[in-house]
Design a protein around this motif. Sequence first.
Motif, PDB file in Angstrom:
ATOM      1  N   PRO A   1      -0.112   7.389  13.358  1.00  0.00           N
ATOM      2  CA  PRO A   1       0.932   7.781  12.562  1.00  0.00           C
ATOM      3  C   PRO A   1       1.549   9.090  12.713  1.00  0.00           C
ATOM      4  O   PRO A   1       1.113   9.934  13.131  1.00  0.00           O
ATOM      5  CB  PRO A   1       0.239   7.789  11.063  1.00  0.00           C
ATOM      6  CG  PRO A   1      -1.183   7.752  11.459  1.00  0.00           C
ATOM      7  CD  PRO A   1      -1.434   7.614  12.991  1.00  0.00           C
TER       8      PRO A   1
ATOM      9  N   THR B   1       2.520  10.743  10.006  1.00  0.00           N
ATOM     10  CA  THR B   1       2.198  10.701   8.634  1.00  0.00           C
ATOM     11  C   THR B   1       3.439  11.830   8.137  1.00  0.00           C
ATOM     12  O   THR B   1       3.799  11.470   6.707  1.00  0.00           O
ATOM     13  CB  THR B   1       0.736  11.628   8.605  1.00  0.00           C
ATOM     14  OG1 THR B   1      -0.035  10.690   9.154  1.00  0.00           O
ATOM     15  CG2 THR B   1       0.569  11.607   7.106  1.00  0.00           C
TER      16      THR B   1
ATOM     17  N   ARG C   1       0.737  -1.116  -0.054  1.00  0.00           N
ATOM     18  CA  ARG C   1      -0.012  -0.029  -0.084  1.00  0.00           C
ATOM     19  C   ARG C   1       0.871   1.407   0.060  1.00  0.00           C
ATOM     20  O   ARG C   1       1.095   1.900  -1.018  1.00  0.00           O
ATOM     21  CB  ARG C   1      -0.829  -0.078   1.333  1.00  0.00           C
ATOM     22  CG  ARG C   1      -2.089   0.763   1.040  1.00  0.00           C
ATOM     23  CD  ARG C   1      -1.815   2.308   1.680  1.00  0.00           C
ATOM     24  NE  ARG C   1      -1.829   2.018   3.037  1.00  0.00           N
ATOM     25  CZ  ARG C   1      -1.577   3.378   4.057  1.00  0.00           C
ATOM     26  NH1 ARG C   1      -1.434   4.413   3.519  1.00  0.00           N
ATOM     27  NH2 ARG C   1      -1.460   2.990   5.236  1.00  0.00           N
ATOM     28  N   ASP C   2       1.208   1.606   1.178  1.00  0.00           N
ATOM     29  CA  ASP C   2       2.207   2.768   1.130  1.00  0.00           C
ATOM     30  C   ASP C   2       3.323   2.818  -0.016  1.00  0.00           C
ATOM     31  O   ASP C   2       3.650   3.709  -0.499  1.00  0.00           O
ATOM     32  CB  ASP C   2       2.871   3.000   2.428  1.00  0.00           C
ATOM     33  CG  ASP C   2       2.128   4.042   3.335  1.00  0.00           C
ATOM     34  OD1 ASP C   2       1.199   3.654   4.236  1.00  0.00           O
ATOM     35  OD2 ASP C   2       2.376   5.212   3.540  1.00  0.00           O
TER      36      ASP C   2
ATOM     37  N   LEU D   1      -6.854  -0.607   3.591  1.00  0.00           N
ATOM     38  CA  LEU D   1      -7.002   0.446   3.976  1.00  0.00           C
ATOM     39  C   LEU D   1      -8.540   1.399   3.469  1.00  0.00           C
ATOM     40  O   LEU D   1      -8.639   1.082   2.079  1.00  0.00           O
ATOM     41  CB  LEU D   1      -6.037   1.415   3.671  1.00  0.00           C
ATOM     42  CG  LEU D   1      -5.816   2.934   3.989  1.00  0.00           C
ATOM     43  CD1 LEU D   1      -5.697   2.691   5.551  1.00  0.00           C
ATOM     44  CD2 LEU D   1      -4.834   3.670   3.466  1.00  0.00           C
TER      45      LEU D   1
ATOM     46  N   ASN E   1      -3.779   3.139  15.399  1.00  0.00           N
ATOM     47  CA  ASN E   1      -2.466   3.104  14.655  1.00  0.00           C
ATOM     48  C   ASN E   1      -2.271   4.811  14.768  1.00  0.00           C
ATOM     49  O   ASN E   1      -3.260   5.505  14.471  1.00  0.00           O
ATOM     50  CB  ASN E   1      -2.747   2.699  13.116  1.00  0.00           C
ATOM     51  CG  ASN E   1      -1.584   2.935  12.613  1.00  0.00           C
ATOM     52  OD1 ASN E   1      -0.447   2.534  12.990  1.00  0.00           O
ATOM     53  ND2 ASN E   1      -1.684   3.340  11.426  1.00  0.00           N
TER      54      ASN E   1
ATOM     55  N   SER F   1      -6.909   4.732  12.380  1.00  0.00           N
ATOM     56  CA  SER F   1      -5.790   5.860  12.351  1.00  0.00           C
ATOM     57  C   SER F   1      -5.997   7.226  12.286  1.00  0.00           C
ATOM     58  O   SER F   1      -7.077   7.562  11.416  1.00  0.00           O
ATOM     59  CB  SER F   1      -4.887   5.842  11.016  1.00  0.00           C
ATOM     60  OG  SER F   1      -4.123   4.383  10.917  1.00  0.00           O
TER      61      SER F   1
ATOM     62  N   HIS G   1       6.939   7.747   9.127  1.00  0.00           N
ATOM     63  CA  HIS G   1       7.437   8.195   8.062  1.00  0.00           C
ATOM     64  C   HIS G   1       8.628   8.762   8.457  1.00  0.00           C
ATOM     65  O   HIS G   1       9.216   8.936   9.523  1.00  0.00           O
ATOM     66  CB  HIS G   1       6.517   9.056   7.320  1.00  0.00           C
ATOM     67  CG  HIS G   1       5.141   8.321   6.757  1.00  0.00           C
ATOM     68  ND1 HIS G   1       5.690   8.111   5.253  1.00  0.00           N
ATOM     69  CD2 HIS G   1       4.125   7.877   6.787  1.00  0.00           C
ATOM     70  CE1 HIS G   1       4.575   7.567   4.985  1.00  0.00           C
ATOM     71  NE2 HIS G   1       3.751   7.202   5.901  1.00  0.00           N
TER      72      HIS G   1
ATOM     73  N   HIS H   1      -8.946  -1.418   8.089  1.00  0.00           N
ATOM     74  CA  HIS H   1      -8.511  -0.042   8.352  1.00  0.00           C
ATOM     75  C   HIS H   1      -8.974   1.298   7.941  1.00  0.00           C
ATOM     76  O   HIS H   1      -8.599   1.511   6.600  1.00  0.00           O
ATOM     77  CB  HIS H   1      -7.090  -0.177   8.056  1.00  0.00           C
ATOM     78  CG  HIS H   1      -5.956   1.037   8.390  1.00  0.00           C
ATOM     79  ND1 HIS H   1      -4.586   0.829   7.943  1.00  0.00           N
ATOM     80  CD2 HIS H   1      -6.058   1.968   9.415  1.00  0.00           C
ATOM     81  CE1 HIS H   1      -3.956   2.141   8.617  1.00  0.00           C
ATOM     82  NE2 HIS H   1      -4.977   2.650   9.306  1.00  0.00           N
TER      83      HIS H   1
ATOM     84  N   TYR I   1      -9.587   5.526   8.291  1.00  0.00           N
ATOM     85  CA  TYR I   1      -8.636   6.641   8.867  1.00  0.00           C
ATOM     86  C   TYR I   1      -9.206   7.918   8.378  1.00  0.00           C
ATOM     87  O   TYR I   1     -10.111   7.967   7.442  1.00  0.00           O
ATOM     88  CB  TYR I   1      -7.127   6.718   8.214  1.00  0.00           C
ATOM     89  CG  TYR I   1      -6.947   6.985   6.776  1.00  0.00           C
ATOM     90  CD1 TYR I   1      -7.261   6.096   5.673  1.00  0.00           C
ATOM     91  CD2 TYR I   1      -6.455   8.256   6.368  1.00  0.00           C
ATOM     92  CE1 TYR I   1      -7.311   6.553   4.606  1.00  0.00           C
ATOM     93  CE2 TYR I   1      -6.594   8.602   4.942  1.00  0.00           C
ATOM     94  CZ  TYR I   1      -6.922   7.563   4.201  1.00  0.00           C
ATOM     95  OH  TYR I   1      -7.021   7.832   2.719  1.00  0.00           O
TER      96      TYR I   1
ATOM     97  N   HIS J   1       3.215   4.052  12.838  1.00  0.00           N
ATOM     98  CA  HIS J   1       3.293   4.098  11.271  1.00  0.00           C
ATOM     99  C   HIS J   1       3.953   5.307  11.189  1.00  0.00           C
ATOM    100  O   HIS J   1       3.844   6.371  11.109  1.00  0.00           O
ATOM    101  CB  HIS J   1       1.841   4.249  10.909  1.00  0.00           C
ATOM    102  CG  HIS J   1       1.694   4.449   9.273  1.00  0.00           C
ATOM    103  ND1 HIS J   1       1.318   3.356   8.639  1.00  0.00           N
ATOM    104  CD2 HIS J   1       2.066   5.538   8.598  1.00  0.00           C
ATOM    105  CE1 HIS J   1       1.264   3.679   7.303  1.00  0.00           C
ATOM    106  NE2 HIS J   1       2.050   4.999   7.271  1.00  0.00           N
TER     107      HIS J   1
ATOM    108  N   GLU K   1      -4.935  10.050  11.161  1.00  0.00           N
ATOM    109  CA  GLU K   1      -4.056  10.594  10.204  1.00  0.00           C
ATOM    110  C   GLU K   1      -3.452  11.866  10.801  1.00  0.00           C
ATOM    111  O   GLU K   1      -4.030  12.871  11.224  1.00  0.00           O
ATOM    112  CB  GLU K   1      -4.494  10.671   8.848  1.00  0.00           C
ATOM    113  CG  GLU K   1      -3.348  10.609   7.808  1.00  0.00           C
ATOM    114  CD  GLU K   1      -3.462  11.544   6.607  1.00  0.00           C
ATOM    115  OE1 GLU K   1      -4.121  10.681   5.643  1.00  0.00           O
ATOM    116  OE2 GLU K   1      -3.251  12.795   6.733  1.00  0.00           O
ATOM    117  N   SER K   2      -2.171  11.863  10.639  1.00  0.00           N
ATOM    118  CA  SER K   2      -1.208  12.983  11.330  1.00  0.00           C
ATOM    119  C   SER K   2      -1.381  13.012  12.716  1.00  0.00           C
ATOM    120  O   SER K   2      -1.271  14.412  13.451  1.00  0.00           O
ATOM    121  CB  SER K   2      -1.715  14.251  10.603  1.00  0.00           C
ATOM    122  OG  SER K   2      -1.238  14.405   9.242  1.00  0.00           O
TER     123      SER K   2
HETATM  124  O1  KIV Z   1       0.901   7.959   6.872  1.00  0.00           O
HETATM  125  C1  KIV Z   1      -0.260   7.824   7.251  1.00  0.00           C
HETATM  126  O2  KIV Z   1      -0.688   8.818   8.127  1.00  0.00           O
HETATM  127  C2  KIV Z   1      -1.010   6.893   6.679  1.00  0.00           C
HETATM  128  C3  KIV Z   1      -2.353   6.703   7.283  1.00  0.00           C
HETATM  129  C4  KIV Z   1      -3.382   6.472   6.302  1.00  0.00           C
HETATM  130  C5  KIV Z   1      -2.343   5.388   8.337  1.00  0.00           C
HETATM  131  O3  KIV Z   1      -0.583   5.910   5.843  1.00  0.00           O
END
Ligand code: KIV
Length: 570
Positions: A223, A225, A51-52, A114, A221, A187, A258, A138, A140, A256, A189-190
């Motif tokens: 993240p 992000t 996915r990512d 997702l 989760n 999640s 980055h 999942h 988000y 999660h 997100e951020s």
């Molecule tokens: O990086 C991120 O926040 C994501 C979310 C969708 C989990 O990939």
Amino acid sequence: MTNTTQDNQKVGAQLPPAAKYRPFPTISLKDRTWPDNQITQAPIWCSVDLRDGNQALAIPMSVTEKLEMFALLCEIGFKQIEIGFPSASQIEFDFCRRLIEENRIPDDVSVQVLVQCREELIRRTFEALDGAKQAIVHIYNSTNPAQRRIVFGMSREQIKGIAENGARLVRELADAHPETRWTMEYSPESFVLTELDFSLEVCEAVAAIWKPTPDNKIILNLPTTVESSTPNIHADQIEWFCRNLTNRENAIISLHTHNDRGTGVATTELALLAGAERVEGTLFGNGERTGNLDIVTVALNMFSQGIDSELDFSDLPRVREIYERTTRMDVHSRHPYAGDLTFTAFSGSHQDAINKGFAAQKEDTFWEVPYLPIDPKDVGRDYEKIVRYNSQSGKGGAAFILEQFYGFDLPKAMRIEFGKIMNTFADSEGREIAFQEIYDLFENKYLNSTSPFALESFRASEREQGVKIAARIRKIAAEHSEGEGVDLVGNGNGPIDAFVAALRTAGINGFTFKSYKEHSLESGAGAQAASYIEIERDGNTFWGAGVDASIERASIKALLSAINRSVAKN
Ligand code: KIV
Ligand code: ZN
């Protein structure tokens, strides 16, 4: 109270560039406990390569490549694999269907999908999962203030409402398909950029709808992000969240991470100390922008601390090969554990220390070879490539290679002489020098140094007092000439001494014998001896070397090699 948001302020045009940015606020958590913790066991790993990782490729993987990657991830030992966004495209939907219909998902593996908190997308996602034995759904939505204000123009309540509506529909559709064992993941997100109390509020609202239990936990989760702070701040965020979450026992806290600041690995490791139990990431850190967390590095970091990571990277070159082929991405030469140069030493002193470390390493003790954090063999790498030679390698480097790979254990002083020869050569070439080239130069300068004097025959016989030798050498006075044979006879305490006396009788003198070393050569056909002799001429010293099945002949050749080199002054 904690504070993770930053007030928006106008930045004047006259300010220097760095003034456009501001420090990430710290978390008020004075009694944090994570700095004293230790990682003692593997987390639950979830690969998001499909996915990512796949989303971030200029040319996304074909279905065949995705199937190959999926099989690899199962082989490595991932029990949770996010396979994509089935509601986003027909390819993603079909891929999910193929995995299920072709029975490609091992019984102990859960596929994860997702989906945004949108009704039609959630319904399509459940269609894609029809018939799956077990699956993780999942959902988000973005929760941070900047997105709320700039992108959605929504209040906190409205953002929470999006998550709650999505959670309700997921609950309903999951209940309608009891043949699948469902796990649910949410999640915010951020998360890292969201006020902690708001992240918590939204996560608890989702949990209230899903009603997790200790036997069927919710995955929360959290993240990074966009990685935005130093790793310690993320660890504080995670510890704060874990402490304040109601019914903590019903939740798995997932990371999660980055890698925007290049500290994704450290951020994950500290957040594990802070209480997280699950890690999402990709092989070699593939993913949007600077990528996701590199799972290979975190797992092997654990391995290097004596912890079973539960992921099998014993054939890392194969993992890398499949990864590079299917993603069309490269693994950097200096990538931890996997790069071409990761276990390579160019520096002579490092080479020397590694050599000594290998010699001292015993099978039943902890790994302790300088400059090698783990045994390269544990990840399917070999020792041969550990040592490389260029102009930076220093004087010891070439001698080390001669010893390691060709069996020549040069005397210390000779190492310096040969090191200078090698350095001049490497400097003039301006490139990496192959091992064979090092040997060739050694052979050419020492073993094949047979002009003006080359040995043709040699016989030594023991006498009551000492040794008598009879020898014949070829003396080549001019280049390309055949030369003339010279018979020599001499007496001395030993063969070398007798040969030196014979040379003087024939008028070959002007040098002093200084030192001598010999050893047997282990490799190669038949037992051979190597001999090294140092002489002095006109205040300068010169080394010679010879190899022969007879140790006496090896020494005589070494002596002539030294004399020849002193005559040629090379
Ligand atoms: O990086 C991120 O926040 C994501 C979310 C969708 C989990 O990939
Ligand atoms: Zn992500």
